[in-house]
Write an enzyme that holds these catalytic residues in place. Structure first.
Site, PDB file in Angstrom:
ATOM      1  N   CYS A  10       0.868  -1.174   0.000  1.00 16.34           N
ATOM      2  CA  CYS A  10       0.000   0.000   0.000  1.00 16.34           C
ATOM      3  C   CYS A  10       0.906   1.227   0.000  1.00 16.34           C
ATOM      4  CB  CYS A  10      -0.977  -0.009   1.178  1.00 16.34           C
ATOM      5  SG  CYS A  10      -0.255   0.195   2.817  1.00 16.34           S
ATOM      6  N   ASN A  13       2.504   1.570   4.177  1.00 17.98           N
ATOM      7  CA  ASN A  13       2.779   0.321   4.882  1.00 17.98           C
ATOM      8  C   ASN A  13       2.449   0.410   6.369  1.00 17.98           C
ATOM      9  OD1 ASN A  13       5.591  -1.856   5.564  1.00 17.98           O
ATOM     10  ND2 ASN A  13       3.562  -2.454   4.935  1.00 17.98           N
ATOM     11  N   CYS A  15      -1.301   0.635   7.181  1.00 17.80           N
ATOM     12  CA  CYS A  15      -2.720   0.298   7.319  1.00 17.80           C
ATOM     13  C   CYS A  15      -3.088  -0.970   6.541  1.00 17.80           C
ATOM     14  CB  CYS A  15      -3.614   1.453   6.859  1.00 17.80           C
ATOM     15  SG  CYS A  15      -3.573   2.888   7.942  1.00 17.80           S
ATOM     16  N   ARG A  16      -3.317  -0.818   5.237  1.00 19.85           N
ATOM     17  CA  ARG A  16      -3.849  -1.929   4.445  1.00 19.85           C
ATOM     18  C   ARG A  16      -2.870  -3.076   4.254  1.00 19.85           C
ATOM     19  NH1 ARG A  16      -5.330   1.561  -0.597  1.00 19.85           N
ATOM     20  NH2 ARG A  16      -3.460   2.610   0.198  1.00 19.85           N
ATOM     21  N   SER A  17      -1.645  -2.777   3.846  1.00 18.15           N
ATOM     22  CA  SER A  17      -0.722  -3.884   3.547  1.00 18.15           C
ATOM     23  C   SER A  17      -0.295  -4.656   4.800  1.00 18.15           C
ATOM     24  CB  SER A  17       0.478  -3.418   2.728  1.00 18.15           C
ATOM     25  OG  SER A  17       1.218  -2.417   3.368  1.00 18.15           O
ATOM     26  N   ASP A 124      -8.187   3.289   1.086  1.00 16.17           N
ATOM     27  CA  ASP A 124      -7.296   3.641   2.190  1.00 16.17           C
ATOM     28  C   ASP A 124      -8.140   4.226   3.324  1.00 16.17           C
ATOM     29  OD1 ASP A 124      -5.331   4.479   3.914  1.00 16.17           O
ATOM     30  OD2 ASP A 124      -4.188   5.573   2.399  1.00 16.17           O
TER      31      ASP A 124
END
Length: 166
Positions: A10, A13, A15-17, A124
Site C-alpha cells: 500500500c 505500509n 494500514c492496508r498492507s 485507504d
C-alpha cells in the site's frame, strides 16, 4: 511443490498492507502451510519506515485474533522485485507506482483483481473512521481467503501454467 513469496503493498505500509500481511499469515498458519510461503508487506512511500502499523488496523486485527504488532513499515526495495514472485497492491495508484519502478517482468497485481475478483481498489481508511478499517479488514479477509485457496490449488497442480504466481 514450490515456495510462494508474496508481498502486499500500500502507500505507507501502516494500514492496508500490514493488515493484509497479518490476515494472510494467519490463514496460512491455520492451513498449516507456513513452510510453503514467505509473506511480507511494504509501502510505495517511505514516510513511516521503521514504525509499527497504525493503532487502528492493529486494534481491528487484534479483535479478530491476529497480532500485527511486530511488523515494521518499510518502503519497497529494489530487491523485492526479484525476491517476491507475486506483488499485490491495494489500489491502482500503487500498481502504477510499482509498475513505474519495477523491472518489466515483475508480477504486480491489483488485490481487487487477483484476490477479490471485482477489480476494486481496497480503499485507504487512514483519514476515515473505524468503519473504514472494519470494511478494509472484511475485504482483505475475503480476498486473502480466496487468494490462499487459489494459490493452494495452483501450487498443488501438476499441470497447467502457474508461473504467474510462483
Amino acid at each position: 511443490m514450490k515456495h510462494i513469496r508474496i508481498l502486499f503493498v500500500c502507500m505507507g505500509n501502516i494500514c492496508r498492507s500490514p493488515l493484509a500481511e497479518g490476515i494472510f499469515t494467519h490463514l496460512v498458519a491455520e492451513a498449516r502451510l507456513t513452510d510453503r510461503f514467505t509473506i511480507d508487506s511494504a509501502g510505495t512511500g517511505g514516510w513511516h519506515d521503521g514504525e509499527p502499523p497504525d493503532r487502528r488496523p492493529t486494534a481491528i486485527a487484534g479483535s479478530h485474533g491476529i497480532d500485527i504488532t511486530r511488523q515494521r513499515a518499510h518502503r519497497v526495495r529494489p530487491i523485492d522485485f526479484t525476491r517476491f514472485k507475486l506483488i499485490v497492491a491495494m489500489d491502482r495508484d500503487n500498481v502504477a507506482e510499482l509498475s513505474r519502478i519495477a523491472p518489466p517482468e515483475t508480477n504486480i497485481r491489483l488485490f481487487g483483481d487477483i484476490a477479490v475478483g471485482t477489480g476494486e481498489d481496497i480503499a485507504d481508511p487512514y483519514y476515515g473512521g473505524p468503519e473504514g478499517f472494519e470494511m478494509a479488514y472484511t475485504r482483505l479477509l475475503t480476498g486473502c481467503s480466496s487468494l490462499l485457496e487459489t494459490l493452494g490449488v495452483e501450487r498443488a497442480s501438476c499441470s497447467g501454467n502457474t508461473s504467474s504466481v510462483r
